[in-house]
Design a protein around this motif. Structure first.
Motif, PDB file in Angstrom:
ATOM      1  N   LEU A 107      42.294  54.148  52.633  1.00  0.00           N
ATOM      2  CA  LEU A 107      42.619  54.732  51.301  1.00  0.00           C
ATOM      3  C   LEU A 107      41.625  54.730  50.367  1.00  0.00           C
ATOM      4  N   ARG A 108      41.100  55.488  49.835  1.00  0.00           N
ATOM      5  CA  ARG A 108      40.154  55.537  48.695  1.00  0.00           C
ATOM      6  C   ARG A 108      40.821  55.062  47.211  1.00  0.00           C
ATOM      7  N   CYS A 109      40.531  54.037  46.544  1.00  0.00           N
ATOM      8  CA  CYS A 109      41.073  53.580  45.457  1.00  0.00           C
ATOM      9  C   CYS A 109      40.010  52.944  44.439  1.00  0.00           C
ATOM     10  N   THR A 110      40.488  52.591  42.930  1.00  0.00           N
ATOM     11  CA  THR A 110      39.601  52.054  42.345  1.00  0.00           C
ATOM     12  C   THR A 110      39.610  50.576  42.482  1.00  0.00           C
ATOM     13  N   ASP A 111      38.582  49.935  42.643  1.00  0.00           N
ATOM     14  CA  ASP A 111      38.556  48.586  42.803  1.00  0.00           C
ATOM     15  C   ASP A 111      38.188  48.046  41.275  1.00  0.00           C
ATOM     16  N   TYR A 112      38.782  46.826  40.727  1.00  0.00           N
ATOM     17  CA  TYR A 112      38.701  46.169  39.493  1.00  0.00           C
ATOM     18  C   TYR A 112      38.132  44.923  39.777  1.00  0.00           C
ATOM     19  N   SER A 113      36.929  44.560  39.741  1.00  0.00           N
ATOM     20  CA  SER A 113      36.352  43.139  40.059  1.00  0.00           C
ATOM     21  C   SER A 113      36.370  42.386  38.640  1.00  0.00           C
ATOM     22  N   TYR A 114      37.123  41.087  38.522  1.00  0.00           N
ATOM     23  CA  TYR A 114      37.092  40.416  37.399  1.00  0.00           C
ATOM     24  C   TYR A 114      36.368  39.105  37.530  1.00  0.00           C
ATOM     25  N   LEU A 115      35.476  38.378  36.861  1.00  0.00           N
ATOM     26  CA  LEU A 115      34.787  37.393  37.089  1.00  0.00           C
ATOM     27  C   LEU A 115      35.060  36.357  35.897  1.00  0.00           C
ATOM     28  N   PRO A 116      35.367  35.318  36.193  1.00  0.00           N
ATOM     29  CA  PRO A 116      35.055  34.068  35.174  1.00  0.00           C
ATOM     30  C   PRO A 116      33.923  33.658  34.962  1.00  0.00           C
ATOM     31  N   SER A 141      37.297  45.147  26.474  1.00  0.00           N
ATOM     32  CA  SER A 141      38.597  45.606  26.073  1.00  0.00           C
ATOM     33  C   SER A 141      39.419  45.874  27.474  1.00  0.00           C
ATOM     34  N   GLU A 142      38.759  45.969  28.516  1.00  0.00           N
ATOM     35  CA  GLU A 142      39.068  46.224  29.824  1.00  0.00           C
ATOM     36  C   GLU A 142      39.183  44.843  30.547  1.00  0.00           C
ATOM     37  N   LEU A 143      38.759  43.719  30.510  1.00  0.00           N
ATOM     38  CA  LEU A 143      39.179  42.706  31.155  1.00  0.00           C
ATOM     39  C   LEU A 143      40.423  41.911  30.897  1.00  0.00           C
ATOM     40  N   VAL A 144      40.664  41.329  32.003  1.00  0.00           N
ATOM     41  CA  VAL A 144      41.983  40.507  31.971  1.00  0.00           C
ATOM     42  C   VAL A 144      41.623  39.199  31.202  1.00  0.00           C
ATOM     43  N   PRO A 145      42.588  38.448  30.687  1.00  0.00           N
ATOM     44  CA  PRO A 145      42.486  37.262  29.990  1.00  0.00           C
ATOM     45  C   PRO A 145      41.947  36.232  31.025  1.00  0.00           C
ATOM     46  N   GLY A 146      40.978  35.215  30.346  1.00  0.00           N
ATOM     47  CA  GLY A 146      40.353  34.512  31.099  1.00  0.00           C
ATOM     48  C   GLY A 146      39.060  34.634  31.760  1.00  0.00           C
ATOM     49  N   THR A 147      38.713  36.136  31.765  1.00  0.00           N
ATOM     50  CA  THR A 147      37.422  36.427  32.241  1.00  0.00           C
ATOM     51  C   THR A 147      36.422  36.778  31.445  1.00  0.00           C
ATOM     52  N   ALA A 148      35.263  36.688  31.867  1.00  0.00           N
ATOM     53  CA  ALA A 148      34.097  36.757  31.334  1.00  0.00           C
ATOM     54  C   ALA A 148      33.315  38.225  31.618  1.00  0.00           C
ATOM     55  N   GLN A 149      33.737  38.941  32.651  1.00  0.00           N
ATOM     56  CA  GLN A 149      32.747  39.861  32.834  1.00  0.00           C
ATOM     57  C   GLN A 149      33.505  40.969  34.056  1.00  0.00           C
ATOM     58  N   MET A 247      43.124  48.303  42.793  1.00  0.00           N
ATOM     59  CA  MET A 247      42.986  47.224  43.752  1.00  0.00           C
ATOM     60  C   MET A 247      42.200  46.108  42.513  1.00  0.00           C
ATOM     61  N   PRO A 248      42.747  45.450  41.694  1.00  0.00           N
ATOM     62  CA  PRO A 248      42.301  44.223  41.101  1.00  0.00           C
ATOM     63  C   PRO A 248      42.193  43.063  41.810  1.00  0.00           C
ATOM     64  N   THR A 249      40.878  42.333  41.446  1.00  0.00           N
ATOM     65  CA  THR A 249      40.641  41.178  42.320  1.00  0.00           C
ATOM     66  C   THR A 249      39.984  40.181  41.128  1.00  0.00           C
ATOM     67  N   LEU A 250      40.517  38.903  41.203  1.00  0.00           N
ATOM     68  CA  LEU A 250      39.851  37.923  40.169  1.00  0.00           C
ATOM     69  C   LEU A 250      39.153  37.112  41.239  1.00  0.00           C
ATOM     70  N   ARG A 251      37.679  37.088  41.064  1.00  0.00           N
ATOM     71  CA  ARG A 251      37.024  36.288  42.299  1.00  0.00           C
ATOM     72  C   ARG A 251      36.566  34.803  41.443  1.00  0.00           C
ATOM     73  N   ASP A 252      37.875  34.051  41.720  1.00  0.00           N
ATOM     74  CA  ASP A 252      37.625  32.901  41.287  1.00  0.00           C
ATOM     75  C   ASP A 252      38.167  31.848  42.171  1.00  0.00           C
ATOM     76  N   LEU A 253      37.214  30.891  42.826  1.00  0.00           N
ATOM     77  CA  LEU A 253      37.622  29.947  43.847  1.00  0.00           C
ATOM     78  C   LEU A 253      37.854  28.778  43.311  1.00  0.00           C
ATOM     79  N   LYS A 254      37.975  28.464  41.938  1.00  0.00           N
ATOM     80  CA  LYS A 254      38.735  27.131  41.501  1.00  0.00           C
ATOM     81  C   LYS A 254      40.146  26.691  42.239  1.00  0.00           C
TER      82      LYS A 254
END
Length: 414
Positions: A107-116, A141-149, A247-254
């Motif tokens: 499946l081709r889809c849009t990946d949204y990768s959020y970084l703290p 304006s498109e970032l989820v809360p708590g992310t920087a990039q 496909m949203p992802t929060l790349r946070d290993l805390k």
């Protein structure tokens, strides 16, 4: 009893006998790449494995429990970088709508990768996905809360229950063979070859080469016993949610405690991976050296909570559209996701300290007979290593197979 050893020389016109140990995504893809080389005129490839894709699920077979998706990794491992880049070209072609060879599995889809903040990619450093279609950096304006990039691109996801059987069928249809068997020590196949399992002959028949795609098994396989290979436990929840397309992802290993005082969960980077068939994987965990094979209920709850926070669209559309008596939309809860649960899975990613092991080493096919044989290279068998991909097996699979084939062909030229 006479013993026959294959000779490796440039005047040998017969097909080379190649054994691939392991039938996970790396083993299957590597076996296909070797078998399809020169359209099957150069090699006879046999996969020997305990477990195959259509078997009942088991913790021993990690590939079934993967997410899985193609999104390039931010890694310092040059082998892994090359593998991932070459895999993308293959997977992108295979997923072409209407004409791709595995379009029904991908499946081709849009990946949204959020970084703290601590994972922010510094200015001047290229994002690893910069080459992927529709790549862009997200505005604040498109970032989820708590992310920087954040970044977005068009990615590819794998529908595992479809994709693994597709690989197995493709291998067999190209002339490959499979044998169900357990190998305790690599010397067993170096000396006995496939005859050890078929019962056709008691005469040892060493293969021309062995390719090790044994994942976590490299830690235990006699003659290899690579203690740099460790499990990284992952737990996921499978939902029936065909309305989810991104496909949203929060790349946070805390620690996965969400800052609410409820910590102690270890690394729990939340992600949502839609599949071609309409199911969605929600994850996940990243717990090194954790061997526990069953789902932990408290982790399941945390996965659903963090997944819903990252992607409220996991809740059914009718839930999200409901209004309370005051007219305010009702926020979806974890309870709204429970009827959607199809499965909770656990897999042990085969991570390797020091990076993916890819290369070749010559090993004695019959060490107890070495004093009675000529001590030249024809008495040795090349062993190609191709394991230690961690959680990157699917997105590195075709590039990894290409590299393994290069090592194999170079060894068989000598």
């Amino acid at each position: 009893m006479s013993t026959h050893f294959h000779s490796l020389n440039n005047n040998d016109t017969r097909k080379k006998e190649i054994i691939v140990l392991g039938a996970g995504v790396i083993g299957l893809t590597t076996a296909i790449k070797i078998q399809e080389e020169s359209k099957g005129t150069k090699y006879n490839v046999t996969i020997i494995a305990e477990t195959f894709p259509t078997d009942p699920r088991t913790i021993k077979y990690t590939s079934f429990w993967a997410g899985a998706q193609y999104v390039a990794t931010r890694t310092q491992d040059p082998n892994l970088r090359r593998m991932e880049r070459e895999t993308f070209d293959v997977i992108w072609a295979m997923s072409e709508p209407g004409i791709g060879a595995a379009e029904g599995c991908l499946l081709r889809c849009t990946d949204y990768s959020y970084l703290p903040e601590e994972e922010r990619i510094p200015e001047g450093e290229d994002h690893p996905c910069v080459f992927m279609p529709d790549f862009r950096q997200l505005p604040p304006s498109e970032l989820v809360p708590g992310t920087a990039q954040g970044f977005a691109c068009t990615a590819v996801t794998f529908d595992i229950p479809r994709y693994l059987p597709y690989l197995l069928a493709r291998f067999i249809s190209s002339g490959g063979s499979i044998i169900r068997g357990t190998v305790g020590h690599i010397q067993q196949v170096l000396e006995g070859g496939t005859a050890l399992f078929t019962g056709v002959s008691i005469t040892p028949s060493p293969p021309d080469a062995v390719v090790l795609c044994v994942g976590l098994g490299a830690r235990f396989l006699g003659g290899i016993e690579d203690k740099d290979v460790i499990p990284v436990r992952g737990q996921t929840v499978l939902l029936k949610a065909p309305w989810v397309k991104d496909m949203p992802t929060l790349r946070d290993l805390k620690d996965g405690g969400d800052g609410d005082g409820d910590g102690g969960f270890g690394a729990m980077p939340p992600y949502v991976i839609p599949r071609k068939g309409g199911n969605v994987i929600v994850g996940g965990t990243y717990h090194p050296n954790d061997w526990y094979p069953l789902p932990r209920p408290e982790i399941t709850e945390r996965i659903l909570s963090r997944g819903l926070k990252l992607c409220p669209d996991l809740a059914p559309p009718e839930i999200r559209s409901k209004s309370e008596s005051a007219g305010k939309p009702r926020s979806p809860t974890v309870d709204d996701l429970r009827p959607l649960i199809l499965d909770v899975g656990v897999g042990l990613r085969p991570f390797r300290n020091g990076g993916v092991r890819v290369g070749v080493e010559w090993m004695e096919s019959a060490p107890l007979l070495k004093d009675k044989r000529n001590k030249d290279k024809k008495n040795l068998v090349p062993v190609v290593f191709n394991y230690g991909h961690g959680g990157n097996g699917y997105q590195a699979s075709w590039g990894s197979a290409i590299m393994a084939l290069e090592y194999l062909e170079d060894a068989l030229k000598d």
